[in-house]
Design a protein around this motif. Sequence first.
Motif, PDB file in Angstrom:
ATOM      1  N   ARG A  64      53.458  78.068   1.883  1.00 50.34           N
ATOM      2  CA  ARG A  64      54.717  78.773   1.665  1.00 50.34           C
ATOM      3  C   ARG A  64      55.742  78.385   2.735  1.00 50.34           C
ATOM      4  O   ARG A  64      56.924  78.207   2.442  1.00 50.34           O
ATOM      5  CB  ARG A  64      54.485  80.275   1.669  1.00 50.34           C
ATOM      6  N   ALA A  65      55.276  78.278   3.982  1.00 48.40           N
ATOM      7  CA  ALA A  65      56.176  77.877   5.066  1.00 48.40           C
ATOM      8  C   ALA A  65      56.680  76.450   4.844  1.00 48.40           C
ATOM      9  O   ALA A  65      57.867  76.154   5.046  1.00 48.40           O
ATOM     10  CB  ALA A  65      55.466  77.986   6.419  1.00 48.40           C
ATOM     11  N   GLU A  66      55.761  75.566   4.408  1.00 50.60           N
ATOM     12  CA  GLU A  66      56.167  74.191   4.141  1.00 50.60           C
ATOM     13  C   GLU A  66      57.150  74.134   2.971  1.00 50.60           C
ATOM     14  O   GLU A  66      58.124  73.388   3.005  1.00 50.60           O
ATOM     15  CB  GLU A  66      54.943  73.324   3.827  1.00 50.60           C
ATOM     16  N   LYS A  67      56.900  74.960   1.946  1.00 55.41           N
ATOM     17  CA  LYS A  67      57.826  75.011   0.814  1.00 55.41           C
ATOM     18  C   LYS A  67      59.202  75.474   1.278  1.00 55.41           C
ATOM     19  O   LYS A  67      60.229  74.895   0.892  1.00 55.41           O
ATOM     20  CB  LYS A  67      57.293  75.952  -0.260  1.00 55.41           C
ATOM     21  N   SER A  68      59.222  76.471   2.107  1.00 56.80           N
ATOM     22  CA  SER A  68      60.494  76.978   2.637  1.00 56.80           C
ATOM     23  C   SER A  68      61.197  75.897   3.457  1.00 56.80           C
ATOM     24  O   SER A  68      62.418  75.700   3.330  1.00 56.80           O
ATOM     25  CB  SER A  68      60.237  78.214   3.506  1.00 56.80           C
ATOM     26  N   MET A  69      60.413  75.184   4.276  1.00 54.80           N
ATOM     27  CA  MET A  69      60.988  74.109   5.089  1.00 54.80           C
ATOM     28  C   MET A  69      61.525  72.986   4.199  1.00 54.80           C
ATOM     29  O   MET A  69      62.631  72.483   4.414  1.00 54.80           O
ATOM     30  CB  MET A  69      59.929  73.553   6.048  1.00 54.80           C
ATOM     31  N   ARG A  70      60.771  72.618   3.176  1.00 53.78           N
ATOM     32  CA  ARG A  70      61.213  71.553   2.261  1.00 53.78           C
ATOM     33  C   ARG A  70      62.468  71.978   1.506  1.00 53.78           C
ATOM     34  O   ARG A  70      63.368  71.169   1.276  1.00 53.78           O
ATOM     35  CB  ARG A  70      60.110  71.190   1.265  1.00 53.78           C
ATOM     36  N   THR A  71      62.534  73.234   1.120  1.00 54.93           N
ATOM     37  CA  THR A  71      63.725  73.741   0.435  1.00 54.93           C
ATOM     38  C   THR A  71      64.940  73.634   1.347  1.00 54.93           C
ATOM     39  O   THR A  71      66.021  73.198   0.915  1.00 54.93           O
ATOM     40  CB  THR A  71      63.511  75.209  -0.001  1.00 54.93           C
ATOM     41  N   LEU A  72      64.770  74.001   2.609  1.00 55.07           N
ATOM     42  CA  LEU A  72      65.869  73.882   3.577  1.00 55.07           C
ATOM     43  C   LEU A  72      66.267  72.417   3.776  1.00 55.07           C
ATOM     44  O   LEU A  72      67.454  72.094   3.874  1.00 55.07           O
ATOM     45  CB  LEU A  72      65.492  74.515   4.914  1.00 55.07           C
ATOM     46  N   GLN A  73      65.265  71.528   3.806  1.00 58.88           N
ATOM     47  CA  GLN A  73      65.558  70.106   3.949  1.00 58.88           C
ATOM     48  C   GLN A  73      66.350  69.589   2.755  1.00 58.88           C
ATOM     49  O   GLN A  73      67.314  68.840   2.911  1.00 58.88           O
ATOM     50  CB  GLN A  73      64.268  69.297   4.095  1.00 58.88           C
ATOM     51  N   VAL A  74      65.944  69.995   1.548  1.00 64.54           N
ATOM     52  CA  VAL A  74      66.647  69.559   0.343  1.00 64.54           C
ATOM     53  C   VAL A  74      68.079  70.081   0.364  1.00 64.54           C
ATOM     54  O   VAL A  74      69.029  69.347   0.063  1.00 64.54           O
ATOM     55  CB  VAL A  74      65.897  70.023  -0.937  1.00 64.54           C
ATOM     56  N   GLU A  75      68.251  71.354   0.721  1.00 61.72           N
ATOM     57  CA  GLU A  75      69.606  71.923   0.791  1.00 61.72           C
ATOM     58  C   GLU A  75      70.451  71.191   1.831  1.00 61.72           C
ATOM     59  O   GLU A  75      71.620  70.903   1.606  1.00 61.72           O
ATOM     60  CB  GLU A  75      69.535  73.412   1.103  1.00 61.72           C
ATOM     61  N   SER A  76      69.822  70.886   2.963  1.00 64.83           N
ATOM     62  CA  SER A  76      70.525  70.158   4.017  1.00 64.83           C
ATOM     63  C   SER A  76      70.932  68.769   3.547  1.00 64.83           C
ATOM     64  O   SER A  76      72.063  68.319   3.783  1.00 64.83           O
ATOM     65  CB  SER A  76      69.639  70.061   5.263  1.00 64.83           C
ATOM     66  N   LEU A  77      70.012  68.081   2.860  1.00 68.07           N
ATOM     67  CA  LEU A  77      70.311  66.740   2.347  1.00 68.07           C
ATOM     68  C   LEU A  77      71.395  66.793   1.271  1.00 68.07           C
ATOM     69  O   LEU A  77      72.260  65.912   1.205  1.00 68.07           O
ATOM     70  CB  LEU A  77      69.050  66.082   1.803  1.00 68.07           C
ATOM     71  N   GLU A  78      71.368  67.818   0.434  1.00 64.04           N
ATOM     72  CA  GLU A  78      72.414  67.957  -0.584  1.00 64.04           C
ATOM     73  C   GLU A  78      73.777  68.192   0.055  1.00 64.04           C
ATOM     74  O   GLU A  78      74.787  67.645  -0.393  1.00 64.04           O
ATOM     75  CB  GLU A  78      72.068  69.084  -1.555  1.00 64.04           C
ATOM     76  N   LEU A  79      73.804  69.005   1.105  1.00 67.39           N
ATOM     77  CA  LEU A  79      75.055  69.250   1.825  1.00 67.39           C
ATOM     78  C   LEU A  79      75.559  67.969   2.486  1.00 67.39           C
ATOM     79  O   LEU A  79      76.745  67.642   2.407  1.00 67.39           O
ATOM     80  CB  LEU A  79      74.865  70.349   2.877  1.00 67.39           C
ATOM     81  N   GLU A  80      74.636  67.222   3.098  1.00 63.93           N
ATOM     82  CA  GLU A  80      75.008  65.949   3.721  1.00 63.93           C
ATOM     83  C   GLU A  80      75.521  64.963   2.668  1.00 63.93           C
ATOM     84  O   GLU A  80      76.517  64.270   2.878  1.00 63.93           O
ATOM     85  CB  GLU A  80      73.813  65.350   4.457  1.00 63.93           C
ATOM     86  N   LYS A  81      74.867  64.935   1.508  1.00 62.30           N
ATOM     87  CA  LYS A  81      75.305  64.063   0.418  1.00 62.30           C
ATOM     88  C   LYS A  81      76.714  64.449  -0.022  1.00 62.30           C
ATOM     89  O   LYS A  81      77.560  63.579  -0.252  1.00 62.30           O
ATOM     90  CB  LYS A  81      74.336  64.169  -0.765  1.00 62.30           C
ATOM     91  N   LYS A  82      76.958  65.725  -0.142  1.00 66.83           N
ATOM     92  CA  LYS A  82      78.281  66.204  -0.558  1.00 66.83           C
ATOM     93  C   LYS A  82      79.351  65.784   0.457  1.00 66.83           C
ATOM     94  O   LYS A  82      80.417  65.302   0.085  1.00 66.83           O
ATOM     95  CB  LYS A  82      78.240  67.725  -0.708  1.00 66.83           C
ATOM     96  N   LYS A  83      79.035  65.946   1.750  1.00 66.71           N
ATOM     97  CA  LYS A  83      79.988  65.548   2.797  1.00 66.71           C
ATOM     98  C   LYS A  83      80.235  64.039   2.767  1.00 66.71           C
ATOM     99  O   LYS A  83      81.368  63.586   2.886  1.00 66.71           O
ATOM    100  CB  LYS A  83      79.473  65.962   4.174  1.00 66.71           C
ATOM    101  N   LEU A  84      79.154  63.261   2.627  1.00 64.28           N
ATOM    102  CA  LEU A  84      79.302  61.806   2.609  1.00 64.28           C
ATOM    103  C   LEU A  84      80.067  61.335   1.380  1.00 64.28           C
ATOM    104  O   LEU A  84      80.879  60.405   1.458  1.00 64.28           O
ATOM    105  CB  LEU A  84      77.925  61.135   2.662  1.00 64.28           C
ATOM    106  N   THR A  85      79.828  61.997   0.252  1.00 57.24           N
ATOM    107  CA  THR A  85      80.563  61.651  -0.963  1.00 57.24           C
ATOM    108  C   THR A  85      82.048  61.934  -0.779  1.00 57.24           C
ATOM    109  O   THR A  85      82.893  61.114  -1.145  1.00 57.24           O
ATOM    110  CB  THR A  85      80.009  62.434  -2.170  1.00 57.24           C
ATOM    111  N   ALA A  86      82.363  63.087  -0.189  1.00 58.32           N
ATOM    112  CA  ALA A  86      83.766  63.428   0.062  1.00 58.32           C
ATOM    113  C   ALA A  86      84.384  62.425   1.036  1.00 58.32           C
ATOM    114  O   ALA A  86      85.532  61.985   0.852  1.00 58.32           O
ATOM    115  CB  ALA A  86      83.872  64.846   0.614  1.00 58.32           C
TER     116      ALA A  86
END
Length: 117
Positions: free
Chosen positions: A29-51
């Motif tokens: 569960r902790a790893e799932k939570s960490m992976r979810t945060l990583q995915v959200e972080s990567l999506e945010l970074e992707k959004k910033k880089l796209t902009a």
Amino acid sequence: AELKLRVAQGAEYRLEESVRMETELIELRAEKSMRTLQVESLELEKKKLTASLDEAYRRHKGEMEAQKQNYFQSFKAYREIFDEQKLLIERRFRSLLEDSIQDAVFLASRNSELLQV
């Protein structure tokens, strides 16, 4: 879930297995939570880089348009100067041609006069 399945099947389990499975479940569960945060972080970074990329493209396109306009203006100025110089040269040579023709006519008439005398 695995524990309930084993109990339903009539299997016996020990306290150590239960603790191990609960610990593994907590870790997953902790790893799932960490992976979810990583995915959200990567999506945010992707959004910033796209902009950022879109902004760089927009700036580049604007700069290219400005350069193109500058080239057109430079060529237009060159063409105007070229046409002006061409006209001046043409006028000069026409004037020289007229003078040459007048001189030729004058010399021909003068030559005729001298031959008659």
